[in-house]
Design an enzyme around this catalytic site. Structure first.
Site, short mmCIF file in Angstrom:
data_model
loop_
_atom_site.label_atom_id
_atom_site.label_comp_id
_atom_site.label_asym_id
_atom_site.label_seq_id
_atom_site.Cartn_x
_atom_site.Cartn_y
_atom_site.Cartn_z
N HIS A 149 0.88 -1.17 0.00
CA HIS A 149 0.00 0.00 0.00
C HIS A 149 0.92 1.22 0.00
O HIS A 149 2.00 1.19 0.61
CB HIS A 149 -0.85 -0.05 1.28
CG HIS A 149 -1.90 1.00 1.39
ND1 HIS A 149 -1.63 2.30 1.70
CD2 HIS A 149 -3.25 0.93 1.25
CE1 HIS A 149 -2.75 2.99 1.76
NE2 HIS A 149 -3.76 2.18 1.48
N ASP A 226 3.38 -3.90 8.11
CA ASP A 226 2.12 -3.20 7.89
C ASP A 226 1.02 -4.22 8.11
O ASP A 226 0.76 -5.06 7.23
CB ASP A 226 2.09 -2.61 6.48
CG ASP A 226 0.75 -1.95 6.17
OD1 ASP A 226 -0.17 -2.06 7.01
OD2 ASP A 226 0.63 -1.36 5.09
N GLN A 229 -4.19 -4.99 7.26
CA GLN A 229 -5.19 -5.95 6.76
C GLN A 229 -5.10 -7.29 7.48
O GLN A 229 -5.83 -8.21 7.13
CB GLN A 229 -5.01 -6.17 5.24
CG GLN A 229 -5.25 -4.92 4.41
CD GLN A 229 -6.70 -4.46 4.40
OE1 GLN A 229 -7.61 -5.18 4.83
NE2 GLN A 229 -6.92 -3.25 3.93
N LYS A 252 -10.41 -0.10 10.51
CA LYS A 252 -10.56 -1.34 9.72
C LYS A 252 -10.91 -2.53 10.62
O LYS A 252 -11.10 -3.63 10.14
CB LYS A 252 -9.27 -1.64 8.96
CG LYS A 252 -8.97 -0.62 7.85
CD LYS A 252 -7.72 -1.01 7.12
CE LYS A 252 -7.16 0.10 6.27
NZ LYS A 252 -7.93 0.37 5.06
N CYS A 391 -4.67 2.34 -3.69
CA CYS A 391 -3.41 2.85 -3.11
C CYS A 391 -2.27 1.84 -3.29
O CYS A 391 -1.42 1.70 -2.41
CB CYS A 391 -3.55 3.20 -1.63
SG CYS A 391 -4.79 4.45 -1.32
C1 LIG Z 1 -2.25 -2.64 3.75
C2 LIG Z 1 -2.62 -1.25 4.15
N1 LIG Z 1 -1.67 -0.46 4.66
C3 LIG Z 1 -1.93 0.80 5.05
C4 LIG Z 1 -3.19 1.33 4.91
C5 LIG Z 1 -3.43 2.73 5.35
O1 LIG Z 1 -4.38 2.75 6.36
P1 LIG Z 1 -4.95 4.14 6.89
O2 LIG Z 1 -5.50 4.85 5.69
O3 LIG Z 1 -5.97 3.76 7.87
O4 LIG Z 1 -3.80 4.87 7.47
C6 LIG Z 1 -4.21 0.55 4.37
C7 LIG Z 1 -5.57 1.11 4.15
O5 LIG Z 1 -6.23 0.76 3.21
C8 LIG Z 1 -3.91 -0.78 3.99
O6 LIG Z 1 -4.86 -1.58 3.49
#
Ligand SMILES: Cc1ncc(COP(=O)(O)O)c(C=O)c1O
Length: 436
Positions: A149, A226, A229, A252, A391
């Site tokens: 992401h 990260d 998910q 999430k 993203c």
């Molecule tokens: C794998 C992953 N990393 C980071 C993020 C970023 O999360 P946030 O927008 O809540 O900071 C997301 C959000 O879709 C994600 O799916």
């Protein structure tokens, strides 16, 4: 708090249809209709819906405890501080961390930026000798993967730019599987940081954390996971995973927006220079300089997101009560149902490797129809999915598409929801006059 599942002991290994139906009653928004059709919410990968107890929890905080935490000398402020810190304990336990190893942030993006900016500050000489281990410069390398992401890519690009370090990545193959066979050559003696996702937000595939941690350990690199998910969908024990840092978002995992967390190993957090500075994170301040509190307060400058933290703890309790194992197996079941159904619809390419472990997520390419049109058609049937690059532009590029349509499940998703999605997808190409 009343048991969200309606029974106090977990009797079943997997959620049942009846339990999911009961759980759904806890989520007010799921009762909504969209354009006269029952809402089929398949966008939990973007953000989850919230159970009533989480909504109530935030309100209850304001009605009973609201005061300045870690500051006031009055009893209400003491109670507010206790509630805030109890929330930290609950959420840190939920991921297997100790309380002082969990820093509140506004989301995972901020948690990852906090790390990158702290390392950047260390690279500029801030934080004294203890912070030297985080300092980067020319000759050093930061390694990420091609499926990240943007939140776990751009902060590292910027850190590399600021410090002169080189950013490298472990590529994926044409199906989106991580080329672990190449990783051994990419993660080498110059690698200082290895940052990677636990579960990809596009494909729902689960990465081999143990293999990546072993590669990093071999060369003494720091690991950043990260877990945006994974924490909402799988049982996660950060100590068992063995990573140095881990980021996740509250919204999430049934929690409110505006709250996320960074886990860091205690000795690392306490050696890192702060990212944001100001009130609440200091011991002594003169007109020339300041000394900082240990973690986590060192990284929590200014007034904190207290009601959100409290409500996130309620969400973590709710998930724990249902059982993360059971949620994971329910979503695997939904994921299989989705994959099997999609495989039988002509003109649909399911992105991602065939036989990989997945959570309940499927990203598809509909031959001859733009994902935005797919999304609109599905929306007209009451089916809410995400369209675009999610993203993750580099991953889409590697898969040979610019965008995709993603359906993502959660504990409240029914098999009927999946079938409604499949039905709608089956109608897309006909509607747009593509294919037979
Ligand atoms: C794998 C992953 N990393 C980071 C993020 C970023 O999360 P946030 O927008 O809540 O900071 C997301 C959000 O879709 C994600 O799916």
């Amino acid at each position: 708090m009343e048991s969200p599942t309606g029974h106090s002991t977990i009797e079943h290994q997997r959620l049942t249809d009846a339990e999911v139906a009961r759980l759904r009653a806890d989520f007010p928004l799921l009762g909504r209709a969209m354009g006269g059709k029952p809402l089929v919410y398949l966008d939990s990968g973007a953000t989850s819906q919230k159970p009533r107890c989480v909504l109530d929890s935030e309100q209850h905080y304001y009605e009973r405890f609201n005061a300045a935490v870690h500051r006031g000398a009055h009893s209400l402020a003491v109670e507010a501080t206790e509630v805030f810190e109890d929330a930290r304990t609950t959420v840190s336990r939920f991921v297997g961390a100790d309380t002082d190893e969990l820093v509140w942030t506004s989301n995972a993006t901020e948690a990852l930026n906090l790390l990158a900016y702290s390392f950047s500050n260390a690279s500029a000489g801030l934080g004294g000798p203890a912070a030297g281990r985080f300092a980067l410069g020319p000759g050093d390398e930061i390694v990420v993967t091609e499926l990240e992401h943007h939140a776990n890519l751009i902060p590292w690009q910027e850190l590399a730019r600021r410090t002169g370090a080189r950013l490298r990545y472990i590529p994926v193959d044409a199906h989106g599987a991580l080329r672990l066979d190449l990783a051994e050559d990419i993660v080498g003696p110059r690698t200082r940081i290895l940052a990677f996702a636990h579960v990809t937000n596009v494909l729902g595939t689960v990465l081999d954390v143990a293999a990546l941690v072993a590669l990093a350990r071999r060369v003494g690199a720091l690991t950043v996971l990260d877990a945006c998910q994974s924490v909402p969908h799988l049982p996660v024990d950060v100590k068992a995973l063995g990573v140095d840092f881990m980021a996740f978002s509250g919204h999430k995992m049934l929690g409110p927006t505006g709250i996320g967390a960074l886990y860091g190993r205690r000795e690392l957090l306490n050696a890192m220079p702060p990212f944001l500075t100001g009130g609440s994170m200091i011991t002594t301040v003169t007109m020339e300089s300041a000394e900082y509190l240990p973690a986590p307060a060192r990284f929590e400058a200014g007034t904190q997101r207290v009601s959100q933290a409290v409500a996130l703890a309620t969400a973590a309790d709710y998930l724990a009560e249902v059982g993360m194992d059971r949620i994971a197996s329910w979503e695997r079941n939904l994921g299989r149902r989705m994959a099997d159904g999609l495989a039988s619809i002509p003109g649909i390419r399911v992105l991602g490797p065939d036989r990989a472990e997945r959570i309940g997520t499927a990203a598809i390419d509909v031959e001859g129809v733009h994902p935005h049109d797919v999304g609109q058609f599905l929306d007209s049937r009451g089916v809410a999915v995400r369209v675009g690059h999610h993203c993750a532009q580099p991953l889409h590029r590697a898969l040979g598409v610019t965008a995709s349509t993603r359906a993502s499940t959660y504990l409240y998703t029914t098999e009927g929801d999946v079938d409604a999605f499949l039905d709608a997808v089956a109608g897309v190409r006909g509607f747009f006059g593509v294919g037979a």
